[in-house]
Design an enzyme around this catalytic site. Structure first.
Site, mmCIF file in Angstrom:
data_model
loop_
_atom_site.group_PDB
_atom_site.id
_atom_site.type_symbol
_atom_site.label_atom_id
_atom_site.label_comp_id
_atom_site.label_asym_id
_atom_site.label_seq_id
_atom_site.Cartn_x
_atom_site.Cartn_y
_atom_site.Cartn_z
ATOM 1 N N SER A 84 -13.700 -2.442 0.160
ATOM 2 C CA SER A 84 -14.525 -1.586 -0.699
ATOM 3 C C SER A 84 -16.022 -1.787 -0.439
ATOM 4 C CB SER A 84 -14.200 -1.840 -2.180
ATOM 5 O OG SER A 84 -14.556 -0.739 -2.979
ATOM 6 N N TYR A 109 0.831 -1.197 0.000
ATOM 7 C CA TYR A 109 0.000 0.000 0.000
ATOM 8 C C TYR A 109 0.873 1.257 0.000
ATOM 9 C CZ TYR A 109 -4.280 -2.667 1.077
ATOM 10 O OH TYR A 109 -5.358 -3.528 1.038
#
Length: 298
Positions: free
Chosen positions: A211, A57
């Protein structure tokens, strides 16, 4: 401190918060050290104590940013749970990676864990996930590597992310897997119907969900006008926000998913915590499913 009901990931597994805080975009948020501390500590105050990371990330920079806070607040380690993922190698010629690929080899898993521990400023991970299904994954090698990491105390529990039911079953036959972290939302309902959530229910484990607001598209009228209108209607009826309704819709599933909230706004953490206290009834739940799919159930 607000109390949220604890979420044991699996029998004998770690106890997480019922929603997790996601750090995927941490590098993009450009937080000052004070702003980062406020965000993390706001989550903890709400009872959101599980923090979801991955080695890559932010171009392999997010874990170290979080680690700056943890190194300054080492006493908080026992009050939080750290999840990380590894196995994706993006194209990066400086690292010798000419093409994006997956690597679930023993050498890479061990090196990735050591890097995550160093960057996060901790001596153990509560949960390590294989980030994507690797076509070259050797389940016996991965199982042996997981056993080594557990024996060393570096990782306490293991799971996978984005695995199909058959991919999950293959590895789970060799080593205990405590979750499958999947994409799921009202705009991506596949795990509810393709056997993924069913498999978690059968195994007695809780899926994690990334998500859950479809990257924010659920809250944009143009993305799906009918669904947006339905979310607004239910939110008005229940005196909460559409984001809280959308998260509560996921949490209502009997597999008891742990949704990951990944926004820089403190109010998004508030909405996630509120979703844990909101129990949608069946008619609201199916009205939202109908709006998402564009037709009622058969």
């Amino acid at each position: 401190m607000h109390s949220l009901s604890s979420a044991q990931l699996a029998p004998g597994g770690p106890v997480f918060s019922p929603v997790a805080a996601g750090l995927w975009r941490l590098h993009d948020w450009n937080f000052s050290s004070t702003e980062l501390a406020q965000w993390i500590e706001h989550a903890i105050t709400l009872g959101i104590t599980t923090f979801d990371h991955a080695d890559l990330y932010g171009g392999f920079r997010c874990e170290a940013l979080f680690g700056q806070w943890l190194k300054a607040n080492p006493g908080q380690r026992e009050h939080i749970q750290l999840v990380s993922k590894c196995g994706i190698k993006p194209a990066d010629p400086a690292r010798g990676w000419q093409v994006k690929h997956y690597d679930s080899s023993r050498a890479h898993l061990l090196a990735s864990v050591d890097a995550s521990l160093r960057n996060l400023g901790t001596d153990y991970l509560d949960l390590l996930l294989i980030h994507r299904p690797d076509p070259l994954l050797n389940p016996d090698e991965v199982a042996d590597t997981f056993a080594s990491l557990k024996a060393s105390g570096k990782v306490r529990h293991f799971g996978v992310s984005n695995f199909s039911p058959s991919q999950f079953a293959l590895l789970a036959a060799r080593t205990p897997l405590l979750t499958n972290q999947l994409e799921a939302s009202l705009l991506h309902t596949a795990p509810l119907f393709d056997g993924s959530f069913d498999q978690c229910l059968q195994a007695g484990i809780r899926p994690m969900v990334w998500s859950p607001l479809a990257g924010g598209r659920l809250l944009q009228p143009a993305a799906h006008p009918a669904l947006h209108a339905a979310l607004q209607q239910v939110a008005t009826e229940l005196a909460v926000t559409p984001a809280t309704v959308a998260l509560a819709w996921l949490l209502r599933h009997p597999a008891r998913p742990i949704a990951i909230s990944g926004s820089r706004r403190l109010s998004s953490l508030d909405e996630a915590a509120a979703a844990c206290r909101l129990q949608l009834d069946r008619q609201h739940w199916f009205a939202l499913l109908e709006a998402a799919h564009g037709h009622c159930v058969a």
